[in-house]
Design a protein around this motif. Structure first.
Motif, PDB file in Angstrom:
ATOM      1  N   THR A 184       0.550  -1.120   0.008  1.00 36.86           N
ATOM      2  CA  THR A 184      -0.260   0.432   0.614  1.00 36.86           C
ATOM      3  C   THR A 184       0.808   1.584   0.261  1.00 36.86           C
ATOM      4  N   VAL A 185       0.652   1.660  -1.140  1.00 39.02           N
ATOM      5  CA  VAL A 185       1.833   3.171  -1.307  1.00 39.02           C
ATOM      6  C   VAL A 185       0.159   4.315  -1.264  1.00 39.02           C
ATOM      7  N   ASP A 186      -0.187   4.800  -0.713  1.00 43.90           N
ATOM      8  CA  ASP A 186      -0.794   5.538  -0.691  1.00 43.90           C
ATOM      9  C   ASP A 186      -1.288   6.864   0.427  1.00 43.90           C
ATOM     10  N   THR A 187       0.077   5.674   1.711  1.00 42.13           N
ATOM     11  CA  THR A 187      -0.250   5.525   2.675  1.00 42.13           C
ATOM     12  C   THR A 187       0.192   6.222   3.416  1.00 42.13           C
ATOM     13  N   PRO A 188       1.466   7.952   3.298  1.00 42.08           N
ATOM     14  CA  PRO A 188       2.793   8.232   4.242  1.00 42.08           C
ATOM     15  C   PRO A 188       2.666   8.814   5.370  1.00 42.08           C
ATOM     16  N   VAL A 189       0.839   9.221   5.635  1.00 41.50           N
ATOM     17  CA  VAL A 189       0.763   9.621   6.847  1.00 41.50           C
ATOM     18  C   VAL A 189      -0.437   9.301   6.628  1.00 41.50           C
ATOM     19  N   ALA A 190      -1.719   9.976   7.860  1.00 38.12           N
ATOM     20  CA  ALA A 190      -2.568   9.081   7.908  1.00 38.12           C
ATOM     21  C   ALA A 190      -3.368  10.086   7.393  1.00 38.12           C
ATOM     22  N   GLY A 191      -4.902   9.652   6.675  1.00 37.56           N
ATOM     23  CA  GLY A 191      -5.393  10.496   5.973  1.00 37.56           C
ATOM     24  C   GLY A 191      -6.397  10.995   7.559  1.00 37.56           C
ATOM     25  N   GLN A 192      -6.664  12.510   7.331  1.00 37.58           N
ATOM     26  CA  GLN A 192      -7.948  13.093   8.148  1.00 37.58           C
ATOM     27  C   GLN A 192      -9.169  12.576   7.739  1.00 37.58           C
ATOM     28  N   ARG A 193      -9.320  11.435   9.240  1.00 38.23           N
ATOM     29  CA  ARG A 193     -10.518  11.025   9.675  1.00 38.23           C
ATOM     30  C   ARG A 193     -11.130  11.858  10.517  1.00 38.23           C
ATOM     31  N   LEU A 194     -12.317  12.847  10.071  1.00 37.25           N
ATOM     32  CA  LEU A 194     -12.744  13.599  11.481  1.00 37.25           C
ATOM     33  C   LEU A 194     -13.824  13.050  12.203  1.00 37.25           C
ATOM     34  N   ARG A 195     -14.272  11.771  11.410  1.00 33.60           N
ATOM     35  CA  ARG A 195     -15.689  11.326  12.476  1.00 33.60           C
ATOM     36  C   ARG A 195     -14.515  10.414  13.098  1.00 33.60           C
ATOM     37  N   ASP A 196     -13.537   9.943  13.707  1.00 36.67           N
ATOM     38  CA  ASP A 196     -12.678   9.470  14.439  1.00 36.67           C
ATOM     39  C   ASP A 196     -12.070  10.830  15.263  1.00 36.67           C
ATOM     40  N   THR A 197     -12.184  11.792  14.287  1.00 35.98           N
ATOM     41  CA  THR A 197     -11.511  13.083  15.177  1.00 35.98           C
ATOM     42  C   THR A 197     -12.224  13.134  16.570  1.00 35.98           C
ATOM     43  N   ARG A 198     -13.955  13.292  16.036  1.00 35.50           N
ATOM     44  CA  ARG A 198     -14.947  13.779  16.780  1.00 35.50           C
ATOM     45  C   ARG A 198     -15.761  12.595  18.081  1.00 35.50           C
ATOM     46  N   ASN A 199     -15.536  11.303  17.117  1.00 37.93           N
ATOM     47  CA  ASN A 199     -15.295  10.359  17.924  1.00 37.93           C
ATOM     48  C   ASN A 199     -14.415  10.072  19.347  1.00 37.93           C
ATOM     49  N   GLY A 200     -12.842  10.587  19.354  1.00 37.97           N
ATOM     50  CA  GLY A 200     -12.307  10.359  20.450  1.00 37.97           C
ATOM     51  C   GLY A 200     -11.890   9.030  20.228  1.00 37.97           C
ATOM     52  N   MET A 201     -11.856   8.542  19.232  1.00 35.58           N
ATOM     53  CA  MET A 201     -11.886   7.649  18.425  1.00 35.58           C
ATOM     54  C   MET A 201     -10.647   6.848  19.099  1.00 35.58           C
ATOM     55  N   VAL A 202     -10.067   5.981  19.960  1.00 37.52           N
ATOM     56  CA  VAL A 202      -8.450   5.291  19.947  1.00 37.52           C
ATOM     57  C   VAL A 202      -8.481   4.046  21.271  1.00 37.52           C
ATOM     58  N   ILE A 203      -7.493   2.871  20.431  1.00 38.83           N
ATOM     59  CA  ILE A 203      -7.516   1.913  20.671  1.00 38.83           C
ATOM     60  C   ILE A 203      -6.455   1.854  21.926  1.00 38.83           C
ATOM     61  N   PRO A 204      -7.006   0.576  22.573  1.00 35.15           N
ATOM     62  CA  PRO A 204      -7.926   0.645  22.950  1.00 35.15           C
ATOM     63  C   PRO A 204      -9.280   1.180  23.341  1.00 35.15           C
ATOM     64  N   PRO A 205     -10.209   1.198  23.141  1.00 40.88           N
ATOM     65  CA  PRO A 205     -11.038   1.790  23.397  1.00 40.88           C
ATOM     66  C   PRO A 205     -11.004   1.689  24.777  1.00 40.88           C
ATOM     67  N   ARG A 206     -11.738   3.088  25.534  1.00 39.80           N
ATOM     68  CA  ARG A 206     -10.870   3.941  27.255  1.00 39.80           C
ATOM     69  C   ARG A 206     -12.373   3.557  28.012  1.00 39.80           C
ATOM     70  N   LEU A 207     -12.984   3.386  28.663  1.00 42.10           N
ATOM     71  CA  LEU A 207     -13.824   3.670  29.138  1.00 42.10           C
ATOM     72  C   LEU A 207     -14.266   4.708  29.896  1.00 42.10           C
ATOM     73  N   SER A 208     -15.871   5.772  29.127  1.00 41.51           N
ATOM     74  CA  SER A 208     -15.751   7.181  29.681  1.00 41.51           C
ATOM     75  C   SER A 208     -17.392   6.645  30.247  1.00 41.51           C
ATOM     76  N   LEU A 209     -18.303   8.314  30.286  1.00 43.75           N
ATOM     77  CA  LEU A 209     -19.123   7.389  31.131  1.00 43.75           C
ATOM     78  C   LEU A 209     -20.090   7.404  30.008  1.00 43.75           C
ATOM     79  N   ALA A 210     -19.544   7.884  28.258  1.00 43.63           N
ATOM     80  CA  ALA A 210     -20.249   7.732  27.203  1.00 43.63           C
ATOM     81  C   ALA A 210     -19.793   5.847  26.285  1.00 43.63           C
ATOM     82  N   THR A 211     -18.586   5.635  26.781  1.00 43.96           N
ATOM     83  CA  THR A 211     -17.602   4.032  26.754  1.00 43.96           C
ATOM     84  C   THR A 211     -19.307   2.883  27.266  1.00 43.96           C
ATOM     85  N   ILE A 212     -19.402   4.248  28.105  1.00 47.71           N
ATOM     86  CA  ILE A 212     -20.636   3.130  29.575  1.00 47.71           C
ATOM     87  C   ILE A 212     -21.847   2.872  28.732  1.00 47.71           C
TER      88      ILE A 212
END
Ligand SMILES: Cc1cc2nc3c(=O)[nH]c(=O)nc-3n(C[C@H](O)[C@H](O)[C@H](O)COP(=O)(O)O)c2cc1C
Length: 409
Positions: A184-212
């Protein structure tokens, strides 16, 4: 008009009351297309995971355009061609595939649904199609080989800053029987996935009030997540960094054509370069000795406003010539989309989201279902077009409407 009271004996054959069946397969059987599976997936998956799959980069323009391009295709019917049976099998990368599509490499797969790659490769083996494992996969090369020793297995490599690590991975891939490499050659850096930023997406998911709160109405996902092996990356060690930082720390924006040429020199099997959309890149990729190309905009997840694969295909095909195998992905959600791509000059296709919607809707059974739905759609579409085999598909079966929609080059 004469009337009489309803007669129970006449009604009985019409009333086929069945007790509702609650098992997973019966539920999935109600999905009649990928859109249905997507809806089921959305209901069953936490938002951060669903959006990670469903979303794309920035304004998601490339994703929307990719869908619109498939929708604009006109396929020509041919009457009275006597096509009672249709052969959906084809050859790609030196081997057979029972269907003209395979499973695209996707990272973090067990995050979408705990069965992850095991479900993907198991379903691919059962259907006789290739399965691609991502560098960012949540099962190792050896685990995937052990789960489905008979599957055709492809490995997708992101170039690492560390060549020795790439080399180790390639040696392991070869030892574990992966026959084809997608670089795969189209990923010199990660694309800006705004939904992930808005969702505060982290791996593994953090347990917050929202996730509970989310867990309370998606219990099956959380139960699976908490009672199966922790999410880990086959090749990367676990990290709680957010996704773009993780990818940016692993991959190298200074990579060049020399690095691709180096990969070519150390990988003895078939090599496809994934992420080609222009004539210039076609020439450069083939110049390094690649066997084939994957025309892909990474499902619209990298450069937003990048060309649409289906529209880029004719120029890439012309530049590459007829002898180079071309696989197409990005935007495929139906069997008719696959037929359209093959008519437009692709030899084979890959499904990313369609596969993951099936996985999120119902694990292995969901992936089986998506493959079954796509296969049936391809078969019916080809019968209506009077095409008995994949080799019968070509530009002569595309209507003028799709040609009008294609951009001038
Ligand atoms: C959730 C997700 C993760 C992905 N991860 C990878 C990856 O690790 N490596 C890669 O080469 N492509 C990755 N892709 C891109 C796919 O391989 C493929 O190019 C794309 O999904 C095709 O578009 P489609 O989803 O519309 O079918 C990913 C795509 C999705 C949706």
């Amino acid at each position: 008009m004469q009337r009489h009271l309803p007669n129970l004996r006449e009604l009985r054959p019409l009333l086929r009351v069945q007790a509702p069946r609650l098992d997973r397969r019966s539920r999935l059987a109600k999905a009649v297309d990928v859109a249905d599976l997507r809806r089921m997936a959305r209901r069953r998956t936490p938002r951060a995971a669903f959006d990670y799959v469903d979303g794309a980069a920035q304004r998601e323009l490339t994703l929307a355009r990719s869908r619109a391009a498939f929708d604009a295709v006109e396929l020509l019917p041919r009457i009275l061609h006597g096509t009672a049976t249709v052969d959906l099998s084809t050859t790609i990368a030196g081997g057979r595939s029972a269907l003209p599509f395979g499973i695209a490499p996707t990272g973090f797969t067990r995050f979408m649904q705990a069965e992850g790659e095991d479900a993907g490769v198991g379903a691919a083996a059962a259907a006789g199609i290739p399965f691609s494992l991502s560098t960012m996969g949540t099962r190792s090369l050896e685990q995937v080989a052990a789960v489905a020793p008979d599957a055709r297995r492809w490995f997708q490599l992101y170039l690492w800053k560390d060549r020795q690590k790439s080399l180790d991975l390639l040696e392991r891939a070869q030892a574990a029987g992966f026959d084809t490499l997608l670089v795969t050659v189209d990923t010199p850096v990660a694309g800006q996935r705004l939904r992930d930023t808005r969702n505060g997406m982290v791996i593994p998911p953090r347990l917050s009030l929202a996730t509970i709160a989310d867990a309370s109405y998606r219990p099956a996902w959380w139960f699976n997540f908490l009672t199966t092996e922790p999410l880990a990356f086959a090749s990367l060690s676990g990290s709680s960094q957010d996704l773009p930082s993780l990818i940016n720390s692993m991959f190298d924006p200074t990579l060049s054509l020399d690095d691709l040429a180096w990969i070519r020199s150390v990988w003895p099997g078939r090599l496809f370069v994934k992420g080609i959309l222009t004539r210039e890149d076609t020439r450069r990729a083939l110049g390094t000795g690649a066997d084939g190309l994957v025309v892909s905009n990474h499902g619209g997840r990298q450069l937003d406003r990048a060309p649409v694969s289906l529209e880029a295909l004719p120029a890439v095909r012309e530049e590459a010539g007829d002898d180079v195998e071309i696989i197409l992905d990005s935007g495929i959600l139906s069997g008719a989309d696959i037929v359209a791509a093959l008519c437009a000059g692709a030899d084979f296709t890959l499904i990313g989201r369609a596969y993951l919607y099936g996985l999120m809707a119902g694990g292995r059974d969901g992936v089986d279902r998506v493959i079954e739905l796509l296969a049936r759609e391809i078969e019916v579409t080809m019968q209506l077009m009077g095409a008995a085999s994949i080799a019968d598909l070509g530009p002569h079966l595309l209507g003028s409407r799709s040609k009008d929609a294609a951009p001038a080059r």
